[in-house]
Design a protein around this motif. Sequence first.
Motif, mmCIF file in Angstrom:
data_model
loop_
_atom_site.group_PDB
_atom_site.id
_atom_site.type_symbol
_atom_site.label_atom_id
_atom_site.label_comp_id
_atom_site.label_asym_id
_atom_site.label_seq_id
_atom_site.Cartn_x
_atom_site.Cartn_y
_atom_site.Cartn_z
ATOM 1 N N UNK A 294 -1.539 -12.540 -5.484
ATOM 2 C CA UNK A 294 -0.935 -13.814 -5.102
ATOM 3 C C UNK A 294 -0.417 -13.785 -3.667
ATOM 4 N N UNK A 295 0.170 -12.670 -3.272
ATOM 5 C CA UNK A 295 0.707 -12.562 -1.913
ATOM 6 C C UNK A 295 -0.400 -12.667 -0.872
ATOM 7 N N UNK A 296 -1.557 -12.110 -1.184
ATOM 8 C CA UNK A 296 -2.673 -12.213 -0.254
ATOM 9 C C UNK A 296 -3.214 -13.633 -0.177
ATOM 10 N N UNK A 297 -3.187 -14.339 -1.328
ATOM 11 C CA UNK A 297 -3.711 -15.706 -1.364
ATOM 12 C C UNK A 297 -2.738 -16.727 -0.786
ATOM 13 N N UNK A 298 -1.434 -16.447 -0.873
ATOM 14 C CA UNK A 298 -0.410 -17.407 -0.448
ATOM 15 C C UNK A 298 0.622 -16.707 0.426
ATOM 16 N N UNK A 299 0.324 -16.588 1.721
ATOM 17 C CA UNK A 299 1.208 -15.830 2.630
ATOM 18 C C UNK A 299 2.599 -16.431 2.801
ATOM 19 N N UNK A 300 2.785 -17.683 2.366
ATOM 20 C CA UNK A 300 4.104 -18.311 2.557
ATOM 21 C C UNK A 300 5.094 -17.951 1.459
ATOM 22 N N UNK A 301 4.640 -17.201 0.437
ATOM 23 C CA UNK A 301 5.505 -16.878 -0.701
ATOM 24 C C UNK A 301 6.000 -15.433 -0.637
ATOM 25 N N UNK A 302 7.129 -15.182 -1.301
ATOM 26 C CA UNK A 302 7.722 -13.844 -1.402
ATOM 27 C C UNK A 302 7.714 -13.408 -2.865
ATOM 28 N N UNK A 303 7.545 -12.105 -3.085
ATOM 29 C CA UNK A 303 7.404 -11.597 -4.447
ATOM 30 C C UNK A 303 8.338 -10.412 -4.694
ATOM 31 N N UNK A 304 8.975 -10.439 -5.860
ATOM 32 C CA UNK A 304 9.813 -9.326 -6.313
ATOM 33 C C UNK A 304 9.232 -8.830 -7.636
ATOM 34 N N UNK A 305 8.763 -7.594 -7.631
ATOM 35 C CA UNK A 305 8.164 -7.005 -8.828
ATOM 36 C C UNK A 305 9.233 -6.205 -9.551
ATOM 37 N N UNK A 306 9.500 -6.591 -10.794
ATOM 38 C CA UNK A 306 10.505 -5.898 -11.599
ATOM 39 C C UNK A 306 9.844 -5.078 -12.700
ATOM 40 N N UNK A 307 10.303 -3.848 -12.856
ATOM 41 C CA UNK A 307 9.818 -3.008 -13.954
ATOM 42 C C UNK A 307 10.714 -1.782 -14.046
ATOM 43 N N UNK A 308 10.311 -0.830 -14.876
ATOM 44 C CA UNK A 308 11.057 0.403 -15.029
ATOM 45 C C UNK A 308 10.892 1.265 -13.787
ATOM 46 N N UNK A 309 11.919 2.065 -13.481
ATOM 47 C CA UNK A 309 11.901 2.881 -12.272
ATOM 48 C C UNK A 309 10.681 3.797 -12.214
ATOM 49 N N UNK A 310 10.342 4.392 -13.365
ATOM 50 C CA UNK A 310 9.236 5.342 -13.377
ATOM 51 C C UNK A 310 7.913 4.661 -13.048
ATOM 52 N N UNK A 311 7.762 3.427 -13.516
ATOM 53 C CA UNK A 311 6.536 2.678 -13.229
ATOM 54 C C UNK A 311 6.490 2.258 -11.770
ATOM 55 N N UNK A 312 7.603 1.748 -11.268
ATOM 56 C CA UNK A 312 7.650 1.283 -9.883
ATOM 57 C C UNK A 312 7.406 2.422 -8.897
ATOM 58 N N UNK A 313 7.781 3.626 -9.280
ATOM 59 C CA UNK A 313 7.594 4.773 -8.389
ATOM 60 C C UNK A 313 6.120 5.023 -8.087
ATOM 61 N N UNK A 314 5.239 4.560 -8.968
ATOM 62 C CA UNK A 314 3.806 4.758 -8.768
ATOM 63 C C UNK A 314 3.220 3.765 -7.777
ATOM 64 N N UNK A 315 3.906 2.631 -7.583
ATOM 65 C CA UNK A 315 3.334 1.533 -6.802
ATOM 66 C C UNK A 315 2.939 1.932 -5.384
ATOM 67 N N UNK A 316 3.848 2.552 -4.599
ATOM 68 C CA UNK A 316 3.460 2.904 -3.226
ATOM 69 C C UNK A 316 2.268 3.859 -3.175
ATOM 70 N N UNK A 317 2.168 4.753 -4.160
ATOM 71 C CA UNK A 317 1.075 5.718 -4.170
ATOM 72 C C UNK A 317 -0.258 5.035 -4.456
ATOM 73 N N UNK A 318 -0.234 4.026 -5.341
ATOM 74 C CA UNK A 318 -1.473 3.359 -5.751
ATOM 75 C C UNK A 318 -1.837 2.219 -4.808
ATOM 76 N N UNK A 319 -0.832 1.452 -4.375
ATOM 77 C CA UNK A 319 -1.098 0.270 -3.563
ATOM 78 C C UNK A 319 -0.954 0.515 -2.067
ATOM 79 N N UNK A 320 -0.253 1.587 -1.708
ATOM 80 C CA UNK A 320 0.090 1.796 -0.309
ATOM 81 C C UNK A 320 -1.090 1.874 0.633
ATOM 82 N N UNK A 321 -2.183 2.458 0.195
ATOM 83 C CA UNK A 321 -3.323 2.643 1.100
ATOM 84 C C UNK A 321 -3.979 1.324 1.471
ATOM 85 N N UNK A 322 -4.034 0.396 0.523
ATOM 86 C CA UNK A 322 -4.761 -0.858 0.758
ATOM 87 C C UNK A 322 -3.853 -2.060 1.017
#
Length: 482
Positions: A294-322
């Motif tokens: 959604x962020x790529x499709x709509x640059x005017x919007x802001x997003x807050x992703x909520x989840x458990x700490x252990x899950x969120x810790x994976x995000x930069x590793x998986x999404x960070x490259x792209x």
Amino acid sequence: MATLGQLRALQATIGSALDDIERVFKSHNLDFPSLDVPVALAPSAAEALLKSDEIVKVSSYLVAACGQLSAAVHNPFFTLMDGITACHITPAIQFLEASHTPEILRAASAEGLHVDQLARKIDELRVATGPVSKPLEPWRLAHHLIREVRPDVFASNRITSLLDTGKTPEQIRANPQNKYDDSNGIAALVPMFANETFRSLGSLTEWLISPRHGTDYATPFNYAYQTDENIYAWLERPENAFRLKQVGRGMSAGRAAEGSTSVTEKRVFPWDKLPADSIIVDVGGGIGSVSVQLAEAYPHLRFIVQDREQTLALAPKILGATHKDLLDSGRVLFQAQDFFTSQPPSYEVPGVGKVCKAAVFLVVRIMHNYLDEDCKKILSQLRAAAGPSTKVLIVDQILPLACRDENESALIPADSPLLPNLGKAYASSYHSDLTMMATLDGKERTLREFTDLAAASGWQISNVTRATGSLWAYTTLSPIGA
């Protein structure tokens, strides 16, 4: 209608659907993609045409009619045996994926590999994860989930190529833990279903009818693994770190289950009408795969992703490259949050400041994880945090009944011989209902059930957009009394 008349009506439905498919493809000077040809990592024009609304619709009629016709004329004993012995298919697909066969076959010539060569190449990759005590015996690989070009010579096909992560065998051997990174996640679905789900379903009947004396486990998953932790807490154990990573990547394949419709489409939700810097809170958003889309499709919007700490810790590793720019700019933020508890009184957004009310609470593939009382708790917490114009967008399957329901728009024409839920075409959605019960004590829901759930939590359904090509739906809730 007499039985033979019903069979003829199904035959006519098949013929009509094929006529429509042929007309559309010929109008584009294209042939229908062959089952023998792997799906390319870069989709062809013919593949893209398969996702058009017309082709998706008539294809679902065709598959439903073929399944219904087959069930009607097939010997009931063999139909029953097909169901009973379906347990053989899951381990076979599991081996196919775990042995990296799709990647090996892609690296080989289009003529395929003999099972002797295939076994040797699989063994070469096995050593990456530890000593190989015994080489694979080639005869054990001669199954028919992949295309048999000549006796004992196999090549990838349209179905098995979906399990191809795009990695070379050399890359997998060097970094087997990174196999699923930067893939579409479909391959990661296999261990997710073949391990925890398969084992949980194997305990379903015993758990329901004759559980071991002295046990009182909440789900078949708990019963099978003899743990009181729910599946997500269990996956967060240190020893399950790789499994958690697999599940996280597999969940990102959910977009494939949504058919040809995307959450980014304006017919799903008027994202483009939201004011600049509107806050979208992705509730239980995992590693943020949907928010990134959604962020790529709509640059005017802001997003807050909520989840458990252990899950969120994976995000930069998986999404960070792209998606490093989205993360670094603060357009996609991550916030540890339990959705059974109150939302924060405000959200601090870089470049925007303090925002008191979210424009949209995005709830993707969450409701089916829980029974009604827990869903009411989640929606009630969101209602308490909502402003007068706040919406909730639920992305979850809505299961139609197998009989006609005057309260829901039908998936089939009024005079169609097809089952109202399109039977075989969307059978996997009903399988998902069992999966939710076995692993999480959850369920898929009908529209009637979603309506009641919303009303009991202070919301009302203001719009439902069904996905094209699946039973997924995008259900918008508005506050009651706002």
